[in-house]
Design a protein around this motif. Structure first.
Motif, PDB file in Angstrom:
ATOM      1  N   TRP A 176       1.045  -1.256  -0.050  1.00  0.00           N
ATOM      2  CA  TRP A 176       0.010  -0.036  -0.039  1.00  0.00           C
ATOM      3  C   TRP A 176       0.855   1.163  -0.008  1.00  0.00           C
ATOM      4  CZ3 TRP A 176      -4.361   1.166   4.084  1.00  0.00           C
ATOM      5  CH2 TRP A 176      -5.195   2.136   3.791  1.00  0.00           C
ATOM      6  N   GLN A 192      -1.547  -0.816  -4.397  1.00  0.00           N
ATOM      7  CA  GLN A 192      -2.301   0.248  -4.245  1.00  0.00           C
ATOM      8  C   GLN A 192      -1.727   1.560  -3.878  1.00  0.00           C
ATOM      9  OE1 GLN A 192      -5.972   0.941  -4.657  1.00  0.00           O
ATOM     10  NE2 GLN A 192      -5.441  -0.515  -6.064  1.00  0.00           N
ATOM     11  N   ASN A 193      -1.739   2.636  -4.865  1.00  0.00           N
ATOM     12  CA  ASN A 193      -1.241   3.858  -4.807  1.00  0.00           C
ATOM     13  C   ASN A 193      -2.370   4.734  -4.137  1.00  0.00           C
ATOM     14  OD1 ASN A 193       1.449   3.268  -6.321  1.00  0.00           O
ATOM     15  ND2 ASN A 193       0.085   3.067  -8.031  1.00  0.00           N
ATOM     16  N   THR A 194      -1.835   5.152  -3.000  1.00  0.00           N
ATOM     17  CA  THR A 194      -2.501   6.390  -2.341  1.00  0.00           C
ATOM     18  C   THR A 194      -1.844   7.539  -2.134  1.00  0.00           C
ATOM     19  OG1 THR A 194      -3.983   4.458  -1.233  1.00  0.00           O
ATOM     20  CG2 THR A 194      -4.131   6.592  -0.395  1.00  0.00           C
TER      21      THR A 194
END
Lengths: 211, 211
Positions: A176, A192-194
DNA sequence: TAGATTGTTAATCGATTAACAATC
DNA sequence: TAGATTGTTAATCGATTAACAATC
């Protein structure tokens, strides 16, 4: 329909938590059923899209009535994996990393951070919100003890790729990524790119476009 | 091409910060030029997509050479509005709200939070990271004094819509929504939804799908 | 029954990818 | 010149929207 193997479009997956929150608030208000048309109207999404999204998961509504609020909550939560506990390590205890360690809300959504790592010696041995912080070199050992396979990346950008590589080496399955860097990973690794800054970019641009 | 009026696809806007971070790291390494093919290879995106994205903004590369690293950084930063200062109010000083107040990194990306609001009386008059916290009823007055038109929403979910409505009433132009709720707004209001839990949903799902 | 709703199928739209011309 | 790169145009792909049949 075996929903556990069906490939859902990512946009649809991202909308499901909206319906979940909506249903939770509806339940608080004492509404025992919710209809997709009502959800659509209230959150400003096409009704057919809500219907289609819900058709992906294993829930059936009643014509003229809608979905049982309680069942809908349960099914979405289960489908999204929010009812299980996924254990994770966090890398980089800066401002953002620290904030995530503080956030007990994550547990409600199925994520439990059980340890954090940093390169700052003075942090080793301390803890935040009862989560122990270790010096980075203990990562492999603890990874083997615990079997954790989700890593949260909150290091400075110039260390992002390096720490990601370390996770890959250690056989993590998911990363993440909270850095604005797009990290390179083999394609069996879930990323997951946040990056909140990407949202700022969109917001400023749309503001400029507006009359 | 008047890039200030061109409508960019949101996915493209979200990728620009990747190129920006990439260029910044390249500059640190002393690379005076970067090519779109190299960016593409290093961050795992199609080369034609990088070229297309960069063609939206006002920057031209040299055949056989690429783009000037320095110019690229400058142009992307300017285009995205990261070089201006956008002032904002923050609503809801909980864990997440507090973390955002602490995060000086936002200023680098063009956002300055100049005041925060909460309904907890005991917070009024205090400050975090030199940013004053006010009781919520002072919002309108301070909004008129300062002309701020960006609001950051970090309240609990059952107050999300209510506080959003308050912002709309007060003539805010943009809402950065960190709650998992999809708020309803008139369509001249810019909303960016940044719910980290949606990313968890996608990550868990992709993990389950993986062999 | 009439009308509201689910939920599927087809049409549309827009973003991504591929092909390639232009340039140095 | 040959080859690498930019950057545009056309083809493909996938998600959204619209239409509508089925159901209660």
């Amino acid at each position: 329909m075996d929903s556990t193997q069906l490939h859902l479009p990512e946009p649809a997956l991202r909308r499901l938590p909206w319906y979940l929150s909506y249903a939770k608030l509806a339940l608080e208000r004492g509404e025992t059923t919710v209809s997709s048309t009502q959800i659509a109207k209230d959150i400003g999404v096409e009704a057919s899209m809500v219907a289609k999204d819900l058709s992906y998961i294993n829930v059936t509504g009643k014509t003229r009535v809608g979905y049982s609020t309680f069942t809908l909550i349960e099914v979405i939560e289960t489908f999204l994996g929010f009812t299980e506990t996924h254990k994770a390590f966090l890398f980089g205890v800066g401002r953002l990393g620290g904030a995530l360690l503080q956030d007990n809300g994550l547990r409600q959504f199925g994520l439990e951070i059980i340890a954090a790592f940093d390169v700052k010696f003075e942090l080793a041995g301390t803890n935040i919100n009862h989560i122990p912080i270790h010096y980075i070199d203990r990562m492999n050992e603890l990874r083997q003890q615990t079997g954790v396979d989700i890593g949260i990346l909150t290091v400075p950008i110039n260390q992002a790729q390096e720490v990601a590589d370390m996770m890959i080496q250690a056989d993590f399955k998911a990363i993440w990524n909270f850095t604005p860097i797009r990290i390179r990973v083999p394609n069996n690794i879930v990323v997951q790119n946040t990056s909140i800054y990407a949202h700022l970019a969109v917001m400023f641009n749309r503001l400029r476009m507006n009359p």
